[in-house]
Design a protein around this motif. Sequence first.
Motif, PDB file in Angstrom:
ATOM      1  N   MET A  66       1.114  -0.764   0.065  1.00  0.00           N
ATOM      2  CA  MET A  66       0.127  -0.209   0.081  1.00  0.00           C
ATOM      3  C   MET A  66       1.290   1.270   0.020  1.00  0.00           C
ATOM      4  O   MET A  66       0.469   1.879  -0.773  1.00  0.00           O
ATOM      5  N   ASN A  67       1.677   1.499   0.604  1.00  0.00           N
ATOM      6  CA  ASN A  67       2.954   2.186   0.960  1.00  0.00           C
ATOM      7  C   ASN A  67       3.659   2.690  -0.870  1.00  0.00           C
ATOM      8  O   ASN A  67       3.642   3.947  -1.278  1.00  0.00           O
ATOM      9  N   GLU A 103       2.195   1.840  -3.547  1.00  0.00           N
ATOM     10  CA  GLU A 103       1.139   2.391  -4.365  1.00  0.00           C
ATOM     11  C   GLU A 103       0.752   3.779  -4.087  1.00  0.00           C
ATOM     12  O   GLU A 103       0.687   4.549  -5.357  1.00  0.00           O
ATOM     13  N   ALA A 104       0.637   4.330  -2.768  1.00  0.00           N
ATOM     14  CA  ALA A 104       0.715   5.489  -2.589  1.00  0.00           C
ATOM     15  C   ALA A 104       1.721   6.759  -3.327  1.00  0.00           C
ATOM     16  O   ALA A 104       1.300   7.617  -3.977  1.00  0.00           O
ATOM     17  N   THR A 116       1.453   6.320  -6.818  1.00  0.00           N
ATOM     18  CA  THR A 116       0.315   7.534  -7.344  1.00  0.00           C
ATOM     19  C   THR A 116       1.033   8.995  -6.734  1.00  0.00           C
ATOM     20  O   THR A 116       0.366  10.066  -7.783  1.00  0.00           O
ATOM     21  N   PHE A 117       1.438   9.390  -6.137  1.00  0.00           N
ATOM     22  CA  PHE A 117       2.161  10.710  -5.545  1.00  0.00           C
ATOM     23  C   PHE A 117       2.768  10.853  -7.316  1.00  0.00           C
ATOM     24  O   PHE A 117       2.921  12.192  -7.334  1.00  0.00           O
ATOM     25  N   LEU A 157       2.147   5.836   3.384  1.00  0.00           N
ATOM     26  CA  LEU A 157       1.214   5.718   3.317  1.00  0.00           C
ATOM     27  C   LEU A 157       0.716   6.936   3.380  1.00  0.00           C
ATOM     28  O   LEU A 157      -0.043   7.305   2.290  1.00  0.00           O
ATOM     29  N   GLU A 166       2.536   9.881   1.546  1.00  0.00           N
ATOM     30  CA  GLU A 166       2.172  10.210   0.017  1.00  0.00           C
ATOM     31  C   GLU A 166       1.179   9.994  -0.600  1.00  0.00           C
ATOM     32  O   GLU A 166       0.504  11.426  -1.139  1.00  0.00           O
ATOM     33  N   GLY A 167       0.187   9.533   0.460  1.00  0.00           N
ATOM     34  CA  GLY A 167      -1.238  10.230  -0.660  1.00  0.00           C
ATOM     35  C   GLY A 167      -1.530  10.864  -0.177  1.00  0.00           C
ATOM     36  O   GLY A 167      -2.609  11.754  -0.989  1.00  0.00           O
ATOM     37  N   GLY A 179       0.135  13.480  -2.948  1.00  0.00           N
ATOM     38  CA  GLY A 179      -0.665  12.944  -3.836  1.00  0.00           C
ATOM     39  C   GLY A 179      -1.459  13.872  -4.199  1.00  0.00           C
ATOM     40  O   GLY A 179      -2.576  14.715  -5.093  1.00  0.00           O
ATOM     41  N   ARG A 180      -2.554  13.946  -2.851  1.00  0.00           N
ATOM     42  CA  ARG A 180      -3.838  14.617  -3.789  1.00  0.00           C
ATOM     43  C   ARG A 180      -3.503  16.217  -3.356  1.00  0.00           C
ATOM     44  O   ARG A 180      -4.230  16.722  -3.641  1.00  0.00           O
TER      45      ARG A 180
END
Length: 116
Positions: A26-27, A29-30, A33-34, A91, A94-95, A98-99
Motif C-alpha cells: 500500500m505504501n 502504491e501511494a 500515485t504521487f 501511506l 504520500e497520499g 498526491g492529493r
Amino acid sequence: MKLLPLCLALLVAAPVALPAQSQQEMNAEAAETFKKADKELNEVYAKVLANLDDLAKENLKKSQRAWVAWRDAEAAFRADAEARGGSMWPLVHEGIRGRLTKERVKSLKELLLEEK
C-alpha cells in the motif's frame, strides 16, 4: 428445486475475495500515485511557464518553490499526526502529497484556460 434458492442465498452472502495487500504494498502504491501526479504537475507547470512573460515566470517560480515546501511540510505534519513512527506513515504522507499535488495541477490548468 428447494436447493436453488439456498445456493443463490449463499452466493449473495459470500464475501467477495479482494486481493490482500501488505502495508509495504500500500505504501508503494501511494508513492507511485504521487509520482504520477508529480509528473503531471511538472508537465502542466512547464506549459504555464511557456505562456508567461519574464516577470510572471519569476513570480510563478517563487510561488511554485514555496508551494512545494508547503506541500511537503503539510504532508509531514499530517502524517505525523496520524501515524507517527508507524508503518502507515509513508501511506499517509504520500497520499497527502498526491492529493495536494492533484489540487495544484487543477489550479495550474485553470491558468492555461485563462490564457486562451
